[in-house]
Design an enzyme around this catalytic site. Structure first.
Site, PDB file in Angstrom:
ATOM      1  N   GLY A  42       5.394  -9.704  -2.250  1.00 15.88           N
ATOM      2  CA  GLY A  42       4.953  -8.726  -3.590  1.00 15.88           C
ATOM      3  C   GLY A  42       6.183  -8.515  -4.526  1.00 15.88           C
ATOM      4  O   GLY A  42       7.311  -9.213  -4.550  1.00 15.88           O
ATOM      5  N   SER A  43       6.071  -7.162  -4.853  1.00 18.02           N
ATOM      6  CA  SER A  43       6.874  -6.888  -5.874  1.00 18.02           C
ATOM      7  C   SER A  43       8.278  -6.451  -5.065  1.00 18.02           C
ATOM      8  O   SER A  43       9.319  -6.025  -5.808  1.00 18.02           O
ATOM      9  CB  SER A  43       6.542  -5.634  -6.449  1.00 18.02           C
ATOM     10  N   THR A  44       8.426  -6.326  -3.896  1.00 17.31           N
ATOM     11  CA  THR A  44       9.641  -6.159  -3.132  1.00 17.31           C
ATOM     12  C   THR A  44      10.769  -7.266  -3.398  1.00 17.31           C
ATOM     13  O   THR A  44      11.760  -6.923  -3.240  1.00 17.31           O
ATOM     14  CB  THR A  44       9.579  -5.864  -1.527  1.00 17.31           C
TER      15      THR A  44
END
Length: 731
Positions: free
Chosen positions: A329-331
């Site tokens: 994801g956005s990590t």
């Protein structure tokens, strides 16, 4: 008249026969003499050794297994003394009848008999074989009163492996089990003869976790007794002996109190968390939830418990921290930003217009904010988690450049942690796709498949350890240490301690890039998605929330968690390090099917930082709120060092036994009933809420579908991602 000629002929024939018989006798004597020479002279040493081996027997004495302790000396794996009922088959006339008679005095189950028969096949006739383990005092007394009836049957004190913390840290510590045929095959194929000889008389071996990784160190050196025996195998006397050498004590980098706190914060939710020290690669906690009790495996797990663990949809035996594969994801975005700076694809001030959608050909890749964020540079794109910014960046970089740059952070590679079974995950490239798929039309990489990679979706699939390791690299400014759990080894005979270290590799990240991205991640905690969670923190931290798809959603279908089966909802991520000025701790937390990372994963990370940096432990009310995913900033705490460990209550009533080697062992104790904790007061822990339910099920979600993206235990062929991504994927 006498015929002299006939008489001479008979005499000659008689003499011929005599000489022939004499020659035959002499030839036979010669053969016997030659054979005696061969046996008595040429092969003397061989037959002498054989005769001695028939007369003398070496009986192995297995060593005491070494302890496993955490970084503060808390015992995680030890040995306890218990009474066992043992039978020497050579000294028993009617074995079946003896076992039947014993069964009238003490409890002997069919499982005990099956185990006895298996052990007997692997033992010599004069060696004692265990029939029953862990006798109660009452059973010992009953047998002692009738021992005269059972020649060849004795009660012996033996050491058994015990894990005082129960299911806490089970995936890290692992467990031992009886040596199987598969283990024997591995030992024959890959072990040296000396190592194999050292396991004579040993019937247990490390199966998982540290018990497996440090098996040869923990095992110790086998001793022996030289016994003179009769031709029928009866022992006559002991001639000499060599005592065994106890296995070394393994000290872990794990802080078991922190480990237990994180496991409790997950509650009944599935997920994983990894806590690293970026300065040296030490693993402070490695959590996989739900867990299991390793004590079940020591003497062989029974069918009911095995079936319960093995068939559960929650997969408690899966170490999610190193074997669970998830889209990041956005990590992933901070590392994409660093790759852009290194390759020159973007500068810090490059501005992209985020209108809420990125159009590529006939496909529309949407962002969380349907109205868009307007003009965003690199810093604002990380703080506000602009999907459009990273969609366009991925398109500009291309899949192979992304692969080459992100692999530097350990994505798609085994980290080298001292635990077996770690999966590589998937960091896609054009070469990877050609190797993975069989049909030519599947092997081709399409440009549209690159777009979702920029926001950590698509084919991307990594373990929580890899995400935490990447965070640690960023926190240290590009200095990479292999994660490790073993901290030191201590020789019990000399007391000498040897540290376990891992060399550092400098990735030479640009200092300005590290500072820029760290400041942007700090902005996430101040004005970004995790603002509420880190409100009032007395330290500065850098973090990034993430939301990862667990199931595909149609191109024109809007995601609505309330309408999706629980096991198909998005995963919640949070990746961070602190303090910002000189990071001492890096974390990655994932809560499966929990949705938005700031609501479920970030609160766990906040409390990890509070524990490590401030010595704070959440109080009962805050713990309960965190378990439900309803906490934000700290809701109350108590001093961490005032919180007792489960071990302190479990071991209080256990008799302590000191072995001949000086190791402290503990005898059996009944299970302790959980004691409720009043809010805001330190005391015994609340019962762990991640205990395995009878057989959980989620209506409308099959086990296969629910764990498609998360519970993979072997290399897999990923399903092609939806070209347009999931509309409105949250940061």
């Amino acid at each position: 008249m006498f015929d002299f000629k006939a008489g001479d002929a008979e005499g000659r024939m008689h003499r011929t026969r005599v000489w022939a018989a004499l020659a035959f006798v002499l030839f036979g004597l010669g053969l016997l003499g030659w054979r005696m020479y061969v046996l008595q002279v040429q092969r003397y040493e061989a037959f002498q050794l054989k005769a001695e081996s028939n007369r003398l027997t070496l009986v192995p004495i297995p060593p005491t297994r070494g302890q496993i302790v955490d970084r503060n000396g808390v015992v995680l794996a030890t040995n306890f003394s218990a009474q066992t009922l043992e039978v020497v088959p050579a000294q028993v006339e009617n074995l079946e009848q003896t076992i039947a008679d014993l069964g009238r005095i003490i409890t002997i189950t069919p499982r005990d008999i099956t185990r006895f028969q298996r052990l007997r096949r692997d033992s010599r006739n004069f060696e004692p074989v265990m029939l029953r383990s862990r006798l109660t005092d009452d059973e010992v007394a009953r047998f002692a009163a009738q021992k005269f009836r059972f020649p060849g049957v004795t009660v012996q004190a033996r050491l058994f492996r015990q894990y005082p913390m129960g299911q806490v840290g089970a995936h890290v510590i692992g467990y031992i089990g009886r040596i199987s045929q598969r283990d024997e095959k591995v030992m024959e194929d890959s072990w040296t003869p000396e190592d194999q000889a050292n396991y004579r008389g040993t019937d247990h071996i490390g199966k998982k976790g540290i018990e497996q990784s440090y098996e040869k160190v923990l095992h110790g050196q086998t001793g022996f007794e030289e016994i003179e025996t009769t031709a029928s195998g009866y022992a006559v006397r002991k001639l000499r002996s060599q005592p065994p050498v106890q296995g070394e004590k393994v000290t872990l980098s794990i802080d078991i109190r922190l480990q237990e706190m994180i496991e409790r914060m997950f509650g009944s939710r599935r997920g994983a968390a990894v806590v690293l020290d970026p300065r040296n690669g030490e693993v402070l906690a490695l959590v996989s939830n739900p867990s299991f009790d390793p004590n079940l495996f020591v003497d062989g797990i029974d069918y009911d418990n095995w079936n319960r663990l093995n068939t559960s949809l929650d997969k408690p035996l899966l170490n999610r921290a190193i074997q669970g594969l998830y889209p990041p994801g956005s990590t992933y975005k901070p590392f994409m930003a660093m790759a852009a700076l290194i390759t020159g694809k973007r500068t810090p001030n490059t501005t992209i217009m985020d209108r809420g959608v990125f159009v590529f050909g006939n496909h529309r890749f949407r962002s969380v904010e349907s109205h868009g964020l307007g003009a965003v540079n690199m810093t604002r794109a990380i703080i506000k988690s602009s999907n459009v910014y990273f969609y366009s960046l991925a398109n500009e970089m291309g899949v192979d450049l992304i692969h080459d740059q992100l692999s530097r952070f350990g994505f798609g590679q085994r980290s080298g942690i001292d635990l077996r079974g770690e999966l590589k995950g998937v960091l896609p490239s054009t070469e990877w796709k050609r190797r993975t798929y069989r049909r030519p039309e599947q092997q081709r990489w399409f440009a549209g498949e690159t777009i979702s990679l920029g926001i950590g979706q698509g084919y991307n699939s990594f373990t929580p350890l890899q995400v935490a390791n990447a965070a640690a690299i960023l926190a240290s400014g590009g200095l990479h240490h292999e994660p490790r759990i073993g901290l030191s080894l201590t020789d019990p005979s000399t007391g000498r301690t040897q540290a376990i270290t891992s060399p550092a590799v400098d990735l030479k990240l640009p200092a300005y890039g590290v500072k820029l991205i760290s400041q942007a991640m700090y902005g996430v905690t101040q004005t970004g998605t995790s603002t509420q969670v880190f409100r009032g923190a007395p330290y500065r931290s850098a973090g990034k929330t993430g939301t990862a798809q667990a199931a595909d959603v149609g191109k024109n279908e809007k995601y609505n968690a309330a309408r999706v089966a629980e096991r198909k909802r998005d995963h919640a991520w949070y990746m961070a390090f602190a303090p910002l000025e000189a990071p001492r701790v890096a974390v990655a937390v994932i809560v499966e099917n929990a949705g938005f990372g700031a609501l479920s994963a970030a609160p766990i990370a906040r409390r990890i930082f509070d524990y490590v940096l401030l010595g704070r432990y959440p109080n009962a009310a805050d713990m309960a709120a965190t378990q439900r995913g309803r906490s934000g900033a700290s809701g109350g705490y108590i001093p961490a060092d005032s919180v007792p460990l489960p071990q302190e209550t479990q071991l209080a009533s256990m008799p302590v036994v000191t072995t001949a080697s000086g190791d402290v062992a503990l005898s059996d104790a009944p299970d302790q009933a959980p004691v409720p904790v009043a809010p805001d007061t330190p005391g015994p822990f609340l019962p762990l809420s991640h205990a395995l339910p009878p057989h959980p099920g989620v209506p409308g979600a099959s086990g296969k579908a629910a764990h498609r993206a998360t519970d993979k235990t072997a290399p897999h062929t990923p399903k092609p991602p939806v070209a347009a991504g999931r509309p409105g994927a949250r940061p």
